[in-house]
Design a protein around this motif. Sequence first.
Motif, mmCIF file in Angstrom:
data_model
loop_
_atom_site.group_PDB
_atom_site.id
_atom_site.type_symbol
_atom_site.label_atom_id
_atom_site.label_comp_id
_atom_site.label_asym_id
_atom_site.label_seq_id
_atom_site.Cartn_x
_atom_site.Cartn_y
_atom_site.Cartn_z
ATOM 1 N N ALA A 134 36.338 32.204 36.739
ATOM 2 C CA ALA A 134 35.970 31.048 35.918
ATOM 3 C C ALA A 134 37.200 30.466 35.234
ATOM 4 O O ALA A 134 37.115 29.927 34.136
ATOM 5 N N GLY A 135 38.362 30.581 35.874
ATOM 6 C CA GLY A 135 39.600 30.046 35.310
ATOM 7 C C GLY A 135 39.898 28.658 35.856
ATOM 8 O O GLY A 135 38.990 27.937 36.305
ATOM 9 N N GLY A 136 41.174 28.281 35.846
ATOM 10 C CA GLY A 136 41.574 26.946 36.288
ATOM 11 C C GLY A 136 41.241 26.680 37.754
ATOM 12 O O GLY A 136 40.734 25.600 38.097
ATOM 13 N N ALA A 137 41.514 27.646 38.610
ATOM 14 C CA ALA A 137 41.257 27.442 40.038
ATOM 15 C C ALA A 137 39.756 27.309 40.313
ATOM 16 O O ALA A 137 39.332 26.535 41.184
ATOM 17 N N ASN A 157 31.886 36.268 36.716
ATOM 18 C CA ASN A 157 33.195 36.474 36.094
ATOM 19 C C ASN A 157 33.212 37.756 35.272
ATOM 20 O O ASN A 157 32.188 38.195 34.762
ATOM 21 N N ARG A 158 34.418 38.348 35.174
ATOM 22 C CA ARG A 158 34.624 39.561 34.364
ATOM 23 C C ARG A 158 34.229 39.293 32.915
ATOM 24 O O ARG A 158 33.561 40.081 32.285
ATOM 25 N N THR A 159 34.633 38.131 32.386
ATOM 26 C CA THR A 159 34.231 37.726 31.030
ATOM 27 C C THR A 159 33.077 36.734 31.194
ATOM 28 O O THR A 159 33.296 35.565 31.505
ATOM 29 N N LYS A 162 32.874 32.989 29.846
ATOM 30 C CA LYS A 162 33.656 31.918 30.493
ATOM 31 C C LYS A 162 32.892 31.337 31.681
ATOM 32 O O LYS A 162 32.923 30.133 31.930
ATOM 33 N N SER A 203 38.199 33.067 43.333
ATOM 34 C CA SER A 203 39.177 32.239 42.607
ATOM 35 C C SER A 203 39.771 33.037 41.451
ATOM 36 O O SER A 203 40.361 32.456 40.552
ATOM 37 N N THR A 204 39.594 34.374 41.461
ATOM 38 C CA THR A 204 40.254 35.196 40.437
ATOM 39 C C THR A 204 41.643 35.580 40.953
ATOM 40 O O THR A 204 41.957 35.381 42.126
ATOM 41 N N SER A 205 42.437 36.154 40.052
ATOM 42 C CA SER A 205 43.757 36.636 40.469
ATOM 43 C C SER A 205 43.649 38.011 41.120
ATOM 44 O O SER A 205 44.646 38.513 41.643
ATOM 45 N N MET A 208 45.732 39.744 44.076
ATOM 46 C CA MET A 208 47.152 39.386 44.024
ATOM 47 C C MET A 208 47.942 40.662 43.748
ATOM 48 O O MET A 208 47.442 41.522 43.015
ATOM 49 N N ALA A 211 47.585 42.603 40.350
ATOM 50 C CA ALA A 211 46.566 42.011 39.458
ATOM 51 C C ALA A 211 45.214 42.723 39.534
ATOM 52 O O ALA A 211 44.217 42.208 39.047
ATOM 53 N N LEU A 230 41.326 32.500 47.410
ATOM 54 C CA LEU A 230 42.407 31.587 46.998
ATOM 55 C C LEU A 230 43.762 32.288 46.864
ATOM 56 O O LEU A 230 44.805 31.645 46.897
ATOM 57 N N GLY A 253 44.444 32.152 50.840
ATOM 58 C CA GLY A 253 44.675 30.884 50.156
ATOM 59 C C GLY A 253 45.878 30.046 50.569
ATOM 60 O O GLY A 253 46.077 28.956 50.014
ATOM 61 N N LEU A 257 46.924 25.956 49.581
ATOM 62 C CA LEU A 257 48.239 25.578 49.042
ATOM 63 C C LEU A 257 48.876 24.494 49.918
ATOM 64 O O LEU A 257 49.412 23.495 49.439
#
Length: 283
Positions: A134-137, A157-159, A162, A203-205, A208, A211, A230, A253, A257
């Motif tokens: 639930a972040g920017g991406a 989402n983890r949180t 959000k 769409s989470t990190s 990565m 991460a 992503l 992803g 890009l």
Amino acid sequence: MSDVKATTGIYGIFGHPVSHSLSPVMHNSAFEALGLDCVYVAFDIHPEKIGQAAEAIKTLGIRGVNVTIPHKQAIMPHLDDTAPDAVHTGAVNTVKNDGGKLHGYNTDVEGFLRAIKEDLDFKPEGANVFLLGAGGAARAVMSAFCMNAAGSVCIANRTPGKAENLATQFKDHFSGIEIQSLALDDATAVRSRLAEADIIVNSTSAGMSGAGTIELPLDALKENAVVYDLVYKPAETALVTESRERGHKASGGLSMLLYQGAKSFEIWTGEEAPVDVMKKAIV
Ligand code: NAP
């Protein structure tokens, strides 16, 4: 680069930090392939200076910039107008300087749509979407699905707060689409929503390098469900590998890009982007 002249058009990226960006190599390879007298450079802009940096685009006659973390929202008040994909996403990643007027776009939205079409042969219309993050991406992915009449979106989402906020914001603008949110650690709900999904998007990190990871019950997926991650470092995450092993079409992803960059290039130059050259440059 030795060909830079007094007439050379300047493009760039505003970020902080920005030294890791693949955009300079991607766009400079495209300018060179098309024989355009242009150069693309990285500008490390401190968050407090984004207004001055936006003004400098006009003062210095910079033709266009990409905008990345942490400036994607902060640059918006400094633009003359903003395209609908950027308005829905609440973020701008591309600015075009049109004779002193700054136009803002969000090419992550089209980059994502083109990536799922080319890699997974997937169309968003009517689709049931399971979105991790639930972040920017996630906001760009939500815009892509909601602006293209998806059937339903479940944001996990983890949180959870959000995810709830993101769901509420999009519900307000897209009342025809069923949008729900849930906590990633609610195993029962995650399993049942995964089982209904046509596409799973990470769409989470997570995934990565360094991460952390997310363990999903992929055995619950429908046979023809597809997976898009992503994350592009590494180019193939554990989620992509495991989904493929289970027989699902899955992609990482790098393609998003690439296609967001291609769209920015086309907005700036009016030329079709040489995607093969750009892909080779970032791979
Ligand atoms: P962001 O705004 O910081 O959001 C990060 C999201 O990831 C949040 O939802 C966060 O959950 C979640 N998260 C992080 N680590 C996690 C973990 N270990 N387990 C579960 N959830 C975790 O970042 P962003 O800008 O959205 O970027 C997210 C990812 O997308 C990055 O890997 C970025 O490189 C990638 N991305 C790729 C492209 C592309 O073109 N392919 C474009 C944009 C972004 P909380 O809310 O609980 O913190």
